[in-house]
Design a protein around this motif. Structure first.
Motif, mmCIF file in Angstrom:
data_model
loop_
_atom_site.group_PDB
_atom_site.id
_atom_site.type_symbol
_atom_site.label_atom_id
_atom_site.label_comp_id
_atom_site.label_asym_id
_atom_site.label_seq_id
_atom_site.Cartn_x
_atom_site.Cartn_y
_atom_site.Cartn_z
ATOM 1 N N LEU A 196 0.829 -1.202 0.000
ATOM 2 C CA LEU A 196 0.000 0.000 0.000
ATOM 3 C C LEU A 196 0.863 1.251 0.000
ATOM 4 N N ARG A 197 1.882 1.281 0.825
ATOM 5 C CA ARG A 197 2.741 2.473 0.904
ATOM 6 C C ARG A 197 3.496 2.696 -0.400
ATOM 7 N N ARG A 198 3.964 1.606 -1.035
ATOM 8 C CA ARG A 198 4.661 1.756 -2.321
ATOM 9 C C ARG A 198 3.736 2.351 -3.379
ATOM 10 N N ALA A 199 2.440 2.048 -3.275
ATOM 11 C CA ALA A 199 1.477 2.539 -4.265
ATOM 12 C C ALA A 199 1.017 3.966 -3.977
ATOM 13 N N GLY A 200 1.488 4.541 -2.862
ATOM 14 C CA GLY A 200 1.132 5.920 -2.536
ATOM 15 C C GLY A 200 0.074 6.052 -1.466
ATOM 16 N N GLY A 201 -0.362 4.927 -0.890
ATOM 17 C CA GLY A 201 -1.314 4.986 0.204
ATOM 18 C C GLY A 201 -0.633 5.322 1.517
ATOM 19 N N ARG A 202 -1.432 5.659 2.512
ATOM 20 C CA ARG A 202 -0.868 5.984 3.827
ATOM 21 C C ARG A 202 -1.592 5.203 4.911
#
Length: 477
Positions: A95-101
């Motif tokens: 998720l973080r790699r995809a731009g999520g937080r």
């Protein structure tokens, strides 16, 4: 036929499949199906605010991977971590790699208030009891927000095996379930929390023999419907006896006969004090005032609707060596040991209040645990039991899968509707169906006829009976 399986069976099938697949492949399949369902609900993904409610189990991992897919399509995705130290690490990293937080639960309400879509990945199929306080607080925030809700496999807080809801639970607009249906998705009260259920196949194959719940579909019902042959006559098609009604409740007899005449048997015999009312409405009925034992040959009996306190007639019917359907007053008047001792089959059709009286519990207890109640009644009476209600269930006396009816409408909650159902099911018994099939098919046709009659408006029981032939034709296609 739609089948549902216990948590234990589903997990056994999942383990067998995971042993043959690369690590994480099964979760990726689930996440892909979940993300596609979320995207379909959103319509426009890019720019949409999505909140993931993430627990410590695999459901949380499914939600995180699905969130990563949505983030790559331009969604603003925030994961609310209810157990940060036990969050699925690979899913969170994706998720973080995809731009999520990610935020902790104490900041969850703020994120939920701005969300267009909330993904419920708090608790998996093994959850028992209601939500814990932190999760319950977030569920309340979701309800206030007005955001669309997608549940991962099962709404958090409901029991996958029983359909019971024992505390706070999260209500979904859409539930995406993986690999196999779970009983809680098909049985109220949990079914109400699931919203629309979408099945995503991920390759697991539970053994059909291990199903705990079955829901007939059109094709199943069509195969079971009795069909006259070239040499059939009214007696070969079956004769159903209706011992119902009283001076106070003649309408119950009329409605039971109306259902029976449309149920596939070749003839209907009526015994009781409402003969004139029955003949006035249905002159084709064979009316007798000699009592059940002397009324003539029948292949099945229906007794109880509108019977008042006529225990003698109920006892006389139970003494017959043919299948018997017990409904309404007949349930109260029938001796349990007599029912248990019958050699011919018995089909009982209580609503929740009648079931509660037979079990010696409160109605609310039956409604909260419908699956347990129908099984217990079937075992106690050694009979097939059709438990009417928001989800009608049919259980046989020897255990095995319980049938859940997928048709129906709340408009069927009207006086006399159950009398029509009893006549219909009794006619199917007379036509040769076994009690489990007769009850299941009758409930299916009755529910479909109710939909056709109502179409969003109030109806009477006579309207439902009149649409049974249309339901029959609809099923046959």
């Amino acid at each position: 036929m739609r089948t549902a399986y216990s948590v234990e069976t589903v997990r056994t099938a999942e383990r067998a499949l995971m042993a043959r697949l690369p690590e994480g492949a099964l979760m990726q399949r689930a996440a892909a199906g979940l993300a596609a369902a979320c995207a379909g609900l959103l319509g426009r993904v890019s720019g949409s605010r999505v909140v993931l409610l993430v627990g410590s189990g695999d459901n949380g991992g499914d939600a995180l991977y699905a969130g990563a897919r949505l983030a790559r399509r331009g969604a603003a995705v925030t994961a609310v971590l209810l157990a940060p130290e036990r969050t699925h690490p690979a899913g969170l990293a994706a998720l973080r790699r995809a731009g999520g937080r990610a935020v902790t639960a104490d900041r969850g309400e703020e994120a939920i208030a701005r969300a267009r879509l909330v993904v419920d990945g708090i608790v998996g199929i093994g959850g028992k009891g209601g939500l814990r306080p932190d999760a319950a607080r977030l569920a309340e925030a979701v309800a206030r927000s007005g955001a669309a809700v997608v549940a991962v496999d099962l709404p958090s807080g409901v029991d996958a095996d029983t359909g019971e809801v024992r505390g706070a639970a999260l209500r979904a607009d859409l539930t995406v379930t993986f690999g196999a249906y779970k009983p809680g998705l098909l049985v109220d009260p949990a079914r109400e929390y699931a919203g629309v259920v979408r099945f995503v196949g991920i390759g697991i194959e539970p053994p059909p023999a291990d199903a705990v719940l079955q829901a007939l579909q059109h094709a199943d019902v069509a195969r079971l419907l009795p069909t006259p042959e070239a040499e059939s006559d009214k007696y070969r098609r079956g004769v159903v006896g209706i011992a119902a009604g009283s001076a106070r409740y003649p309408g119950a007899a009329v409605l039971a006969v109306s259902g029976a005449l449309r149920g596939g048997a070749g003839a209907v015999r009526y015994v009781g004090p409402a003969g004139d009312a029955v003949l006035a409405r249905f002159p084709e009925t064979l009316v007798s005032d000699a009592g059940p034992a002397k009324a003539g040959r029948v292949q099945a009996w229906v007794t109880g609707p509108g019977a008042g306190d006529d225990a003698a007639t109920v006892a006389e019917v139970l003494a017959a060596d043919v299948p018997v359907l017990l409904d309404a007053d007949g349930l109260r008047l029938a001796d349990r040991d007599t029912v248990r001792g019958r050699t011919a089959p018995t089909l009982m059709t209580p609503h929740a209040g009648e079931a509660a009286a037979l079990l010696g519990v409160r109605r609310e207890e039956v409604e909260a645990a419908r699956l347990a109640a129908v099984r217990e009644l079937a075992a106690r009476y050694r009979a097939t039991v059709l438990l009417k209600g928001s989800t009608t269930l049919v259980a046989g006396p020897g255990g095995g899968p319980v049938r859940v009816n997928p048709t129906g409408t709340p408009w069927l909650a009207t006086a006399g509707s159950g009398d029509v159902l009893s006549g219909l099911a009794g006619s199917l018994l007379a036509a040769g169906l076994d009690p489990l099939d007769a009850g299941s098919v009758a409930a299916y046709l009755h529910g479909l006829a109710g939909r056709l009659a109502a179409q969003g408006a109030p109806v009477g029981a006579h309207d439902v009976a009149a649409r049974i032939p249309d339901a029959w034709r609809n099923v046959r296609g």
